[in-house]
Design an enzyme around this catalytic site. Structure first.
Site, PDB file in Angstrom:
ATOM      1  N   GLU A  75       0.609  -1.176   0.399  1.00  0.00           N
ATOM      2  CA  GLU A  75       0.039   0.329  -0.174  1.00  0.00           C
ATOM      3  C   GLU A  75       1.159   1.122   0.380  1.00  0.00           C
ATOM      4  OE1 GLU A  75      -4.198  -1.196   2.257  1.00  0.00           O
ATOM      5  OE2 GLU A  75      -2.319  -1.271   3.244  1.00  0.00           O
ATOM      6  N   CYS A  76       0.490   1.834  -1.196  1.00  0.00           N
ATOM      7  CA  CYS A  76       1.017   3.433  -1.176  1.00  0.00           C
ATOM      8  C   CYS A  76       2.729   3.280  -1.180  1.00  0.00           C
ATOM      9  CB  CYS A  76       0.265   4.633   0.091  1.00  0.00           C
ATOM     10  SG  CYS A  76       0.841   6.265   0.101  1.00  0.00           S
TER      11      CYS A  76
END
Length: 505
Positions: free
Chosen positions: A358-359
């Site tokens: 994620e991210c």
């Protein structure tokens, strides 16, 4: 601090109280502001620390998708903070999650976000006020009174009567100029608005917690954390009536018995056998995780092993890898210099290890990170780079529809998530050549953004074998399929790499 608070004993239900009250009577309050920057985080940190130092068992909560404030709140209270978000989580789940996490504590302190009534639409859905009503929690407003006296009473009166069902129990006035200012503003609020003033904070000319492009500086980047929090607690003890705050928290009514359990873990029933080992990157570069996400993986049958991208410590034999968000840009030199780990991650991805990123985790899996006029080598799993920008490139809640088969999210599912990134994915859509590096085509993305930015042209969720990476953060309580699917994929990977008739002890 008053003698009464210093001598506090853990609060017990009154004699003769019903069993429901004994179980669900949870002292609690919501701290809210009129807008971002009102001072509610500093106030909440100081209150949590002061109460914890006094011997109370404090459980902090953060309304909204915030990792950094939640980390500081956990340090201040001595207990992990839990995020309560009406957008990410089913509404029926919020009271039951609160009840689970507030068990066996003396007070729960819930920090709001943005302005008290600011939500996703004209109706104020998903606002701090909406959460306070859901939890039947009294609200204490922190009001910036800079260059204001009697007008403060008009503002407080307006807040008190703006929405039915909101219990505005008190006000803490922030950034007061001196004794005369404090006397006038407190008198106006109490006499003209009829709301108690619980504290009068002086102006603090230097922010006690430095800020960066994503809000407060991470506790992992700042030394002397305890000294900062102890100083805040001292300010709060001097200027806020903590006994009255406790009384307000204890006046909150019992919550009804909740029937909403922990989010059901959907997916095939796990097979008997050894627990698959999922590595969780937790270091100064990547550390954004909701505790509930890690708990969901364990409930689904995984054993978690914490690993780092920044040092040379050996990793255990992994069946999966979870790379959360964080600040890879602050550790870019160390990430790039650790060639062995970059190669290890790329090799594992090519071998089909289930990897979920994620991210910031996505940024690490790219070819490189561009910043300060240089490109810093990353793991190279995906044939794109990211560039750090001066302004946010994705900020706020997101809705992402799953459009391509992948190990983690069923096709057709709409994921409720959030984005918060200053980096931008650098690539042009091209023909995806499968195994060979090349520009990703539209079919390389598992998600289309119905709300939010994503990576490229409204797409998110890059795929490579069993590796999935997205700017979109999810909460396991709002995506109950995710943990079991991740663990089942890791279990399948572990089984496939075992020699025939072999097992793992």
């Amino acid at each position: 601090m008053t003698d009464r608070l210093a001598k506090h004993q853990p609060h017990a239900a009154p004699q003769g109280a019903s069993s429901a009250r004994a179980v669900n009577h949870r002292p609690r309050l919501v701290l809210a502001g009129l807008s971002g920057g009102a001072g509610k985080t500093i106030l909440t940190l100081g209150i949590c620390r002061a109460l914890a130092v006094a011997g109370l068992r404090v459980r902090p909560f953060k309304k909204g998708p915030d990792y950094i404030d939640a980390a500081w709140l956990g340090l201040a209270a001595g207990r992990d903070a839990t995020n309560l978000d009406p957008f990410l989580l089913p509404e029926a789940r919020l009271p039951s999650l609160f009840l689970e996490k507030s068990r066996d504590v003396d007070i729960s302190v819930i920090e709001g976000n943005r302005g008290l009534f600011d939500g996703m639409d004209l109706a104020g859905s998903c606002s701090t006020a909406a959460l306070a009503r859901t939890l039947l929690a009294p609200v204490v407003l922190i009001l910036d009174a800079t260059k204001m006296t009697r007008t403060a009473a008009a503002i407080v009166a307006g807040v008190a009567g703006f929405e039915p069902g909101l219990h505005l129990a008190g006000v803490v006035v922030n950034r007061t100029a001196g004794p005369r200012h404090r006397d006038i503003v407190s008198g106006a609020i109490e006499q003209l608005a009829g709301v108690p003033v619980l504290g009068l904070l002086p102006k603090i000319f230097e922010n006690p917690i430095p800020e960066r492009h994503m809000g407060l500086v991470s506790n992992r980047e700042h030394g002397a954390v305890d000294a900062i929090l102890d100083n805040l607690a001292a300010v709060i003890r001097q200027h806020v009536d903590l006994d009255r705050l406790l009384a307000i928290a204890r006046s909150a009514p019992p919550l009804p018995d909740s029937t909403a359990p922990v989010a059901a873990i959907s997916g095939p029933v796990p097979a008997a056998g050894p627990a698959p080992v999922i590595g969780v990157v937790r270091d100064a570069a990547l550390w954004f995780y909701y505790p509930e996400n890690l708990e969901a993986l364990e409930r689904a049958g995984a054993r978690l092993a914490f690993v780092s991208l920044l040092d040379d410590a050996p990793w255990p034999d992994l069946d999966g890898l979870y790379l959360g968000g964080g600040f890879p840009e602050t550790q870019v030199e160390g990430l790039a210099a650790n060639t062995a780990t970059r190669c290890r991650v790329k090799t594992l991805a090519a071998a089909g290890l289930p990897i979920y990123a994620e991210c910031g985790g996505f940024m690490y899996l790219c070819q490189g990170l561009d910043m300060d006029g240089r490109t810093h080598a990353m793991a190279g799993v995906f044939p794109v780079t990211t560039t750090l920008c001066a302004r946010p490139q994705g900020l706020g809640y997101s809705l992402a529809r799953v459009v391509r088969a992948n190990p983690y999210h069923p096709v057709g599912t709409v994921l409720r998530g959030h984005e918060f990134h200053y980096s931008r994915c650098q690539a042009a859509l091209g023909a995806c050549s499968g195994e060979a590096p090349g520009l990703p085509g539209p079919e390389a993305f598992a998600l289309t953004m119905e709300r939010g930015v994503g990576m490229l042209d409204g797409r998110d969720g890059l795929l490579f074998k069993n590796t999935f990476a997205a700017y979109t953060h999810i909460h396991a309580e709002g995506a109950p399929h995710w943990a079991m699917n991740f663990v089942n994929t890791a279990r399948g990977y572990a089984k496939a790499k075992m020699p025939p008739a072999a097992g793992r002890g």
